[in-house]
Scaffold this motif. Structure first.
Motif, short mmCIF file in Angstrom:
data_model
loop_
_atom_site.label_atom_id
_atom_site.label_comp_id
_atom_site.label_asym_id
_atom_site.label_seq_id
_atom_site.Cartn_x
_atom_site.Cartn_y
_atom_site.Cartn_z
N VAL A 119 0.82 -1.22 0.00
CA VAL A 119 0.00 0.00 0.00
C VAL A 119 0.86 1.26 0.00
CG1 VAL A 119 -1.78 1.29 1.23
CG2 VAL A 119 -1.88 -1.21 1.18
N GLY A 120 1.86 1.31 0.86
CA GLY A 120 2.67 2.51 1.00
C GLY A 120 3.33 2.95 -0.29
N LEU A 121 3.96 2.02 -1.01
CA LEU A 121 4.63 2.37 -2.26
C LEU A 121 3.62 2.85 -3.31
CD1 LEU A 121 7.34 -0.44 -2.68
CD2 LEU A 121 7.62 1.87 -1.77
N ALA A 122 2.44 2.23 -3.32
CA ALA A 122 1.42 2.63 -4.30
C ALA A 122 0.92 4.05 -4.02
CB ALA A 122 0.25 1.64 -4.27
N ILE A 123 0.69 4.38 -2.76
CA ILE A 123 0.23 5.72 -2.40
C ILE A 123 1.32 6.75 -2.73
CG2 ILE A 123 -0.27 7.24 -0.45
CD1 ILE A 123 -2.69 5.67 -1.12
N SER A 131 10.10 9.66 -8.75
CA SER A 131 11.14 10.12 -7.82
C SER A 131 10.74 9.81 -6.37
CB SER A 131 11.38 11.62 -8.00
OG SER A 131 10.19 12.36 -7.71
N GLY A 132 9.46 10.00 -6.05
CA GLY A 132 8.99 9.66 -4.71
C GLY A 132 9.08 8.18 -4.44
N LEU A 133 8.76 7.36 -5.44
CA LEU A 133 8.84 5.90 -5.30
C LEU A 133 10.27 5.47 -5.02
CD1 LEU A 133 7.40 3.14 -5.51
CD2 LEU A 133 7.88 3.19 -7.96
N THR A 134 11.23 6.09 -5.70
CA THR A 134 12.64 5.76 -5.49
C THR A 134 13.07 6.08 -4.07
OG1 THR A 134 13.17 6.17 -7.81
CG2 THR A 134 15.00 6.22 -6.25
N ARG A 135 12.74 7.25 -3.60
CA ARG A 135 13.13 7.67 -2.25
C ARG A 135 12.42 6.81 -1.19
NH1 ARG A 135 15.70 12.71 -3.01
NH2 ARG A 135 15.54 13.38 -0.84
N LEU A 214 -0.62 -5.91 -9.16
CA LEU A 214 -0.82 -7.26 -8.61
C LEU A 214 -0.88 -7.23 -7.08
CD1 LEU A 214 1.40 -9.66 -10.77
CD2 LEU A 214 -1.10 -9.60 -10.62
N ALA A 215 -0.03 -6.40 -6.46
CA ALA A 215 -0.03 -6.30 -5.00
C ALA A 215 -1.38 -5.82 -4.49
CB ALA A 215 1.08 -5.36 -4.55
N LEU A 216 -1.94 -4.81 -5.14
CA LEU A 216 -3.23 -4.27 -4.69
C LEU A 216 -4.37 -5.25 -4.94
CD1 LEU A 216 -2.82 -0.58 -5.90
CD2 LEU A 216 -2.52 -1.48 -3.59
N LEU A 217 -4.34 -5.95 -6.08
CA LEU A 217 -5.36 -6.97 -6.35
C LEU A 217 -5.29 -8.08 -5.30
CD1 LEU A 217 -5.17 -7.37 -10.24
CD2 LEU A 217 -7.08 -6.44 -8.93
N ALA A 218 -4.07 -8.45 -4.90
CA ALA A 218 -3.91 -9.50 -3.90
C ALA A 218 -4.49 -9.08 -2.55
CB ALA A 218 -2.43 -9.86 -3.75
N ILE A 219 -4.29 -7.81 -2.18
CA ILE A 219 -4.88 -7.31 -0.93
C ILE A 219 -6.40 -7.40 -0.99
CG2 ILE A 219 -5.25 -5.27 0.51
CD1 ILE A 219 -2.46 -4.37 -0.19
N GLU A 265 6.68 14.38 3.41
CA GLU A 265 5.46 13.73 2.91
C GLU A 265 5.66 12.23 2.80
OE1 GLU A 265 2.44 14.18 -0.91
OE2 GLU A 265 3.67 15.88 -0.28
N ILE A 266 6.82 11.81 2.28
CA ILE A 266 7.11 10.37 2.17
C ILE A 266 7.12 9.73 3.55
CG2 ILE A 266 8.94 8.70 1.62
CD1 ILE A 266 9.67 10.52 -0.76
N GLY A 267 7.79 10.37 4.50
CA GLY A 267 7.88 9.80 5.85
C GLY A 267 6.53 9.62 6.50
N VAL A 268 5.65 10.61 6.34
CA VAL A 268 4.31 10.52 6.93
C VAL A 268 3.46 9.48 6.23
CG1 VAL A 268 2.18 11.80 7.38
CG2 VAL A 268 4.39 12.89 7.78
#
Length: 320
Positions: A119-123, A131-135, A214-219, A265-268
């Protein structure tokens, strides 16, 4: 009218970040309900996502980035402190309240161990792009060892007098975790500035495109209303700690350390992830209250759509 229109536009922008993630989760639940996917498919999909898709995604996104430009030590420090404090506070609460041994570790890990990978990476990707996904991936590489360590300690400590599996299990969870290995492989690749052959680059780009969907469908496919049972009050307390207390704590710590802007923002957002699905599985393995664990996971996942919307409204308020 112009002011109201701006507020509505701002609110819609936030919903466009949050709702697509939960729409795909809902799609997974719908596909399971109408029989297009089944439990066997979900089990295999979870294995594929956890052992192949997400590790490839993390390696690809981190490996092709400039590590020194994307690594923020204060972000990592503040996030680790938020996890550590929440772990200690939540476990101390269960001891003071006299929770039974099977519930202590389950409550505690539900309060601090979130579903960052799914969930976190998708949000973060929806909110901040590549760039946000990388960090976030780099941050996750440093966080996951602590999350695993504290989760196992929380579950095993109440049974410390009659358990001999803690040491080996703990070492396996940390040393062989595919997300940790992939993150650090990507960090090494990036830090050493190893060039990526075009064939490998294009292959990884195709393969990693299926990871988050796929991760979200699995959830969604694994969502079960039947798990929303048992001690709902206790589950709500743990979910509240995970979705409200921990993001607020992380925000305070990060801001105090001088972390602002995108990294704040990423940390929160990472701190505010719902309880990890793995919490339910680990509770079954390590003598925890699996019913309570499942309730915390389901309840926090449902409520996180609301808490993420509120978090983003606050974080992106131009008046702050």
């Amino acid at each position: 009218m112009g002011y109201l229109g701006a507020i509505m536009s701002y609110f819609i922008d936030i919903l466009n970040i949050v709702l697509p993630v939960f729409a795909v989760i809902a799609l997974g639940a719908l596909l399971k309900r109408i029989g297009l996917i089944d439990a066997n498919f979900l089990q295999q999909t979870n294995r594929l996502v956890y052992y192949v898709c997400l590790p490839l995604l993390l390696f690809y996104e981190i490996g092709r980035a400039d590590f020194l430009a994307n690594f923020n030590g204060r972000l990592v420090l503040g996030s680790v402190l938020a996890v550590t404090i929440t772990f200690l506070a939540s476990y101390a609460y269960t001891a003071l309240r006299g929770y039974p041994p099977a519930s202590r570790g389950v409550f505690s890990q539900g309060a601090f161990r979130g579903n960052i990978a799914y969930v976190g990476l998708a949000i973060v990707f929806n909110a901040l792009g590549q760039s946000g996904l990388t960090r976030a991936g780099i941050l996750m590489g440093f966080l996951v060892p602590f999350l695993n360590l504290f989760a196992i300690l929380a579950l095993l400590w109440p049974h410390r007098g009659n358990s001999s599996e803690g040491g080996p299990f703990l070492l396996r969870q940390i040393a062989l975790n595919p997300l940790i290995l992939a993150s650090f492989a990507g960090i090494a690749w990036s830090f050493l500035a190893i060039p990526t052959p075009l064939l490998l680059e294009r292959s990884l780009k195709i393969a990693t495109g299926m990871a988050l969907p796929l991760a979200l469908l699995a959830i969604g496919g694994g969502f079960s209303v039947e798990r929303l049972r048992g001690d709902l009050f206790t589950a709500a307390l743990a979910a509240g700690a995970k979705l409200v207390w921990m993001p607020l704590l992380a925000a305070g710590l990060l801001y105090g350390l001088g972390v602002t802007g995108t990294d704040l923002e990423i940390g929160v957002l990472i701190a505010g992830t719902p309880a990890a699905t793995a919490n339910y599985i680990m509770a079954q393995q390590l003598k925890g209250d699996a019913e309570l664990a499942g309730t915390i996971v389901m309840l926090s996942t449902l409520l996180s759509a609301v808490t993420y919307t509120i978090s983003l409204l606050i974080l992106r308020n131009p008046g702050l």
